[in-house]
Scaffold this active site. Structure first.
Site, PDB file in Angstrom:
ATOM      1  N   GLU A  35       3.553  -5.075   4.157  1.00 21.17           N
ATOM      2  CA  GLU A  35       4.816  -4.352   4.317  1.00 21.17           C
ATOM      3  C   GLU A  35       5.504  -4.549   5.653  1.00 21.17           C
ATOM      4  O   GLU A  35       6.151  -3.624   6.163  1.00 21.17           O
ATOM      5  CB  GLU A  35       4.570  -2.859   4.103  1.00 21.17           C
ATOM      6  CG  GLU A  35       3.720  -2.168   5.184  1.00 21.17           C
ATOM      7  CD  GLU A  35       2.234  -2.131   4.929  1.00 21.17           C
ATOM      8  OE1 GLU A  35       1.533  -1.314   5.565  1.00 21.17           O
ATOM      9  OE2 GLU A  35       1.742  -2.910   4.091  1.00 21.17           O
ATOM     10  N   ASN A  36       5.458  -5.723   6.241  1.00 14.58           N
ATOM     11  CA  ASN A  36       6.138  -5.942   7.522  1.00 14.58           C
ATOM     12  C   ASN A  36       7.610  -5.550   7.384  1.00 14.58           C
ATOM     13  O   ASN A  36       8.315  -6.103   6.537  1.00 14.58           O
ATOM     14  CB  ASN A  36       6.052  -7.412   7.920  1.00 14.58           C
ATOM     15  CG  ASN A  36       4.667  -7.981   7.716  1.00 14.58           C
ATOM     16  OD1 ASN A  36       3.695  -7.491   8.258  1.00 14.58           O
ATOM     17  ND2 ASN A  36       4.579  -9.012   6.891  1.00 14.58           N
ATOM     18  N   GLU A  80      -1.074   4.065   2.219  1.00  8.65           N
ATOM     19  CA  GLU A  80      -1.459   3.315   1.033  1.00  8.65           C
ATOM     20  C   GLU A  80      -1.457   4.155  -0.245  1.00  8.65           C
ATOM     21  O   GLU A  80      -1.023   3.692  -1.302  1.00  8.65           O
ATOM     22  CB  GLU A  80      -2.828   2.659   1.236  1.00  8.65           C
ATOM     23  CG  GLU A  80      -2.848   1.582   2.307  1.00  8.65           C
ATOM     24  CD  GLU A  80      -1.854   0.451   2.067  1.00  8.65           C
ATOM     25  OE1 GLU A  80      -1.291   0.343   0.962  1.00  8.65           O
ATOM     26  OE2 GLU A  80      -1.637  -0.341   3.002  1.00  8.65           O
ATOM     27  N   GLU A 133      -2.848  -7.016   9.431  1.00  4.13           N
ATOM     28  CA  GLU A 133      -3.527  -5.752   9.165  1.00  4.13           C
ATOM     29  C   GLU A 133      -5.035  -5.960   9.003  1.00  4.13           C
ATOM     30  O   GLU A 133      -5.449  -6.839   8.245  1.00  4.13           O
ATOM     31  CB  GLU A 133      -2.946  -5.122   7.886  1.00  4.13           C
ATOM     32  CG  GLU A 133      -3.378  -3.692   7.703  1.00  4.13           C
ATOM     33  CD  GLU A 133      -2.599  -2.999   6.590  1.00  4.13           C
ATOM     34  OE1 GLU A 133      -2.227  -1.844   6.751  1.00  4.13           O
ATOM     35  OE2 GLU A 133      -2.367  -3.650   5.547  1.00  4.13           O
ATOM     36  N   HIS A 152       5.836  -1.148  -4.209  1.00  2.69           N
ATOM     37  CA  HIS A 152       4.785  -0.608  -3.330  1.00  2.69           C
ATOM     38  C   HIS A 152       5.110  -0.939  -1.871  1.00  2.69           C
ATOM     39  O   HIS A 152       5.079  -0.056  -1.001  1.00  2.69           O
ATOM     40  CB  HIS A 152       3.437  -1.222  -3.753  1.00  2.69           C
ATOM     41  CG  HIS A 152       2.276  -0.913  -2.873  1.00  2.69           C
ATOM     42  ND1 HIS A 152       1.189  -0.181  -3.283  1.00  2.69           N
ATOM     43  CD2 HIS A 152       2.002  -1.248  -1.574  1.00  2.69           C
ATOM     44  CE1 HIS A 152       0.318  -0.088  -2.303  1.00  2.69           C
ATOM     45  NE2 HIS A 152       0.787  -0.730  -1.248  1.00  2.69           N
ATOM     46  N   GLU A 153       5.420  -2.210  -1.614  1.00  7.11           N
ATOM     47  CA  GLU A 153       5.721  -2.599  -0.225  1.00  7.11           C
ATOM     48  C   GLU A 153       7.006  -1.939   0.258  1.00  7.11           C
ATOM     49  O   GLU A 153       7.129  -1.569   1.434  1.00  7.11           O
ATOM     50  CB  GLU A 153       5.831  -4.119  -0.118  1.00  7.11           C
ATOM     51  CG  GLU A 153       4.603  -4.888  -0.579  1.00  7.11           C
ATOM     52  CD  GLU A 153       3.310  -4.387   0.033  1.00  7.11           C
ATOM     53  OE1 GLU A 153       3.298  -4.008   1.212  1.00  7.11           O
ATOM     54  OE2 GLU A 153       2.291  -4.371  -0.683  1.00  7.11           O
ATOM     55  N   HIS A 197       6.487   1.479   1.525  1.00  5.49           N
ATOM     56  CA  HIS A 197       5.898   1.461   2.870  1.00  5.49           C
ATOM     57  C   HIS A 197       6.963   1.496   3.981  1.00  5.49           C
ATOM     58  O   HIS A 197       6.654   1.869   5.115  1.00  5.49           O
ATOM     59  CB  HIS A 197       5.074   0.194   3.068  1.00  5.49           C
ATOM     60  CG  HIS A 197       3.658   0.309   2.620  1.00  5.49           C
ATOM     61  ND1 HIS A 197       2.831   1.341   2.989  1.00  5.49           N
ATOM     62  CD2 HIS A 197       2.899  -0.514   1.852  1.00  5.49           C
ATOM     63  CE1 HIS A 197       1.634   1.142   2.470  1.00  5.49           C
ATOM     64  NE2 HIS A 197       1.647   0.029   1.769  1.00  5.49           N
ATOM     65  N   ALA A 247       0.151  -8.323  -0.833  1.00  4.66           N
ATOM     66  CA  ALA A 247       1.395  -8.355  -0.052  1.00  4.66           C
ATOM     67  C   ALA A 247       1.191  -7.523   1.203  1.00  4.66           C
ATOM     68  O   ALA A 247       0.183  -6.823   1.353  1.00  4.66           O
ATOM     69  CB  ALA A 247       2.563  -7.816  -0.872  1.00  4.66           C
TER      70      ALA A 247
END
Length: 848
Positions: A271-272, A325, A134, A302-303, A306, A269
């Site tokens: 978020e893949n 985000e 990213e 959080h991830e 996503h 981190a």
């Protein structure tokens, strides 16, 4: 490189022309463990892209940042790599309606955390790889169309050294002879594809909900395996998956759920989908407080948010970065409070997360939550406090404004309507208008499309006897007046406690709003605007309330209200409305009674900033020892073995400066001094060594001996930071050269060197580097990766040279470099603003 900075206009033009049907990516990573250093620099990447063109015969380009291209074919026709590839782009001419592009390239391993990062563990010599993209570094690993709205399915095939394990977004389909093949993904954007490879320690589990089964994995380096608490990671993961399935009513869309903690990571981190990557500092090598576990849980959630906000539904371009985000930041805390053991998460959000937003929103680079992102350099810098924390704060206000169920139902419709697609602000507003019945366009104009933070101040008049409120109004100033759904709380002293006895939830609009419900109430000792923290604003106090806080802040029984008051006092200090020495004294009076460990750690951070930047220079000699004496007293008074004791120990180390205090730190390290219950583990040893190094009491031999005791990647980072902190002209010259004049250090060691370089105790040693900074930064920005450029420009700005001359030098550079890269100018403007703020605060403090 020319062409590396993709513009929004180019992306729009390409998206209108092309649609991508799929990628096949084959990576050969065996060179990562080759014998020769030259072989270790690159790996083979073969990419096949199937795509359509809306205007046959047209021209376009693919993205690739690589040392060389071996072969190129377009629709079976060989292209000359020397003519078609310029180092960042592959020219594609004469496109057909249906196209197949095959790119055989040599791509470079990274040492900056961008692209395919290669790490060699100093503990055992093992090599670990992971990718981080990213906003646009997938093109460093395979050829692609690097923009979020050209989604496609991916198939990855990876050839890896013997004994390694490999992961990607899709589930493993097969492995034979060191070749790993992964299932095709759902349509996703380039920047969230991922490959992780190496001899990682691997733990598995399974999440079950009804008929749904999701395989779980958690990985870290072998050297960290003995510290890895995978059970706690899995616990939070399962709680989060339960919560999101319940409130989103949309099953997790990406099959498996792996989480890997990787070395030398630039971010918290990423978020893949199916393969989330985290910085390995979340694997705790020593004792940490509950706040650290809360922080990790928040990042895990959080991830996870996503997976829906960002991965399933993705913004078209980086203007709407907030669509992922802000939502993930809000949902991370929302889910953590409702689904895990960390039920006080909103207190941390109010005190810690919002501080980031308030700072960012007062910089000259402030921008609306939905931003104007012209290109990729703009995008990189907009992963900031506005996009994350202000956006999340605004969403919290939206929930208060529209209602919780309307908000969640809007999210559910949004996912179902736009699954695997790309959206803009208008798409989200449309579903929220449907579910709330509110005019979301007007709300958006006020909250998402304007910048700046409002200040809300209570103005109270009393009856003739002075016992009752005649009128309580809230005045709004600052940015364009916004509508705030907020709570105003009235507090009084009862038996030594400061408690709320009246509350009004109201809409604050315009410059002045009368809160009619509170007329006639008993005279308060404290009026707290934005009680319960529903809106995003700076809180101010009337004179009576400020006097009450000076005398009784520690008596405030509600943790969230207390955190809000601390935050408000800090904002007043930053705005030069409260002298820094007054803020420090209030903290010293009451921090020992602070029950919330995260708030206490934030107070310690703010006191350090006050001493270093906001206090008048002539008061530092008084304030520093005062803070150190109090910190040592609180350390000795804290409950043995408690997290408060550990927090005060770390804070005392950070402020210790007298010979007596430093000797006590040496005694703790040697075992000749002790504090009952305090375990001086390896991480705390490094925290005690840092000030000793900075004050010249731990030389290179001491630091080398400590590294021998902790010969790990973490130990090396600590040692490098301490080495750079030593008070010597030669040390500073060596550290400067290692970061500014050379690119041999990895990103993690660049970060550590910068952290050690400038020490408040010896501002004189770094004073000569102010001029060198301004002479070097344009070259550094041009020659180094954007991540390292950002680290250098932010980290080496001469903030400790806090005088008018430094401000003038900064202005002179800005005036002479109006044509410099906009992202570089933004970083310098932000640093200038911080310096100017510090000088104003120092003037306020001196006047006190």
């Amino acid at each position: 490189m020319p062409g590396e900075n993709l513009s929004r206009d180019e992306a729009r033009e390409r998206a209108a022309l092309l649609s991508v049907e799929g990628y096949d990516v084959a990576l050969d990573l065996r060179s990562a463990v080759a014998q020769s250093e030259a072989e270790q620099r690159t790996f083979r990447s073969v990419t096949t892209i199937r795509f359509r063109c809306a205007s046959p015969g047209a021209s376009s380009f693919a993205d690739l940042v690589a040392p060389s291209v071996t072969a190129l074919t377009l629709n079976g026709r060989a292209l000359d790599p020397a003519a078609a590839f310029d180092g960042t782009r592959i020219a594609l001419d004469g496109l057909a309606e249906e196209n197949v592009l095959v790119v055989d390239a040599q791509c470079a391993y990274s040492r900056t955390g961008e692209g395919m990062h290669r790490f060699v563990d100093p503990e055992d010599g093992e090599v670990y790889l992971y990718t981080q993209y990213e906003p646009a570094d997938a093109r460093r690993v395979f050829a692609n169309f690097e923009q979020p709205d050209l989604k496609a399915p991916y198939r990855f095939e990876v050839t890896a050294p013997e004994g390694w394990t490999v992961w990607s977004n899709g589930a493993e389909e097969s492995r034979e002879g060191g070749v790993w093949r992964f299932a095709e993904t759902r349509p996703i954007s380039t920047y969230i594809t991922c490959v992780v490879a190496g001899p990682y320690h691997h733990v598995t589990d399974t999440y079950r909900r009804g008929d749904l089964e999701i395989p779980l994995g958690a990985m870290c380096r072998k050297g960290l395996a003995r510290h890895f608490d995978a059970d706690d990671v899995f616990l939070v993961t399962k709680q989060g998956l339960d919560f999101f399935h319940e409130v989103f009513d949309y099953p997790y869309p990406f099959g498996k759920y792996d989480q890997v903690f990787v070395p030398e990571y630039n971010l918290g981190a990423m978020e893949n989908p199916g393969l989330v990557t985290f910085r390995e500092e979340f694997v705790y090598r020593g004792r940490v407080t509950r706040a650290a576990y809360e922080r990790r849980a928040n990042v895990v959630l959080h991830e996870m948010a996503h997976m829906w906000f960002g991965d399933l539904v993705t913004m078209k371009w980086w203007d709407d970065l907030w669509l992922k985000e802000s939502f993930a930041d809000f949902m991370g805390t929302f889910s953590m409070v409702e689904a895990t053991r960390f039920t006080n998460g909103w207190t941390t959000f109010a005190n810690n997360r919002k501080a980031w937003a308030y700072r960012a929103d007062q910089l000259p680079s402030t921008h609306p939550v939905t931003a104007d992102i012209r290109d990729l350099e703009d995008a990189k810098l907009n992963f900031d406090g506005i996009t994350y924390a202000k956006g999340a704060s605004v969403l919290k206000q939206l929930v208060a404004y529209a209602g919780r169920e309307a908000f969640l139902e809007g999210a559910r419709r949004y996912f179902k309507r736009h699954a695997y697609g790309n959206t803009t602000l208008g798409d989200l507003l449309a579903v929220l208008e449907e579910t709330s019945g509110r005019d979301m366009k007007a709300w958006s104009r006020s909250w998402l499309e304007t910048s700046g933070v409002n200040a809300l101040t209570p103005v109270v008049t009393y009856d003739e006897a002075g016992d009752r409120v005649a009128e309580l109004a809230v005045e709004q100033e600052g940015a364009e007046a916004r509508p705030h759904r907020a709570v105003v709380g009235l507090y009084r002293l009862e038996g030594g406690d400061l408690v709320r006895y009246a509350r009004a939830e109201t809409d604050i609009t315009g410059a002045r709003t009368v809160v009619a419900e509170l007329a006639g109430a008993e005279r308060p000792a404290l009026v707290l605007v934005n009680d319960e923290d529903l809106t995003y604003c700076k809180v101010r106090f009337d004179a009576d309330s400020l006097a009450t806080l000076r005398a009784h802040l520690g008596d405030l029984t509600d943790p969230l209200a207390r955190a809000l008051c601390w935050s408000a006092l800090w904002n007043m200090t930053r705005d030069a409305l409260l002298p820094a020495r007054d803020f420090v004294r209030i903290v010293l009076d009451f921090a020992g009674r602070e029950s919330d460990i995260g708030v206490l750690q934030m107070l310690h951070s703010w006191v350090l900033t006050s001493l270093v930047h906001y206090a008048a220079p002539e008061w530092r000699a008084t304030g520093g020892p005062l803070v150190a004496r109090t910190a040592l007293a609180e350390l000795r008074a804290a409950e043995p073995g408690s997290e408060h004791q550990l927090t005060w120990a770390r804070f005392f180390a950070a402020v210790a400066e007298s010979g007596e205090d430093l000797a006590f730190l040496e005694g703790l390290l040697a075992g000749t001094e002790s504090v009952p219950g305090l375990d001086v583990d390896q991480e705390l040893r490094w925290a005690l060594l840092a000030p000793l190094a900075a004050h010249g009491r731990a030389d290179e031999s001491v630091l080398d001996a400590e590294l021998a005791r902790d010969d790990t990647a973490s130990g090396k980072r600590h040692q490098v930071r301490c080495l750079a902190a030593r008070p010597s002209e030669a040390v500073k010259a060596q550290a400067w050269a290692a970061v500014v004049e050379s690119d041999r250090l990895s990103n993690a060691l660049v970060e550590a060197t910068i952290a050690g370089f400038a020490q408040p105790s010896r501002r004189d040693l770094t004073a000569p580097y102010a001029d060198r900074y301004f002479a070097a930064i344009e070259r550094v920005w041009a020659e180094r990766s954007i991540q390292i450029g950002m680290d250098v420009v932010r980290g080496l700005f001469p903030a400790l040279q806090d005088r008018a001359e430094t401000l003038e030098a900064t202005d002179a550079w800005l005036a002479a470099h109006e044509d410099a890269a906009p992202a570089l100018r933004r970083l310098v403007l932000e640093a200038r603003d911080d310096l100017a703020r510090a000088l104003r605060a120092q003037e306020c403090d001196a006047a006190a």
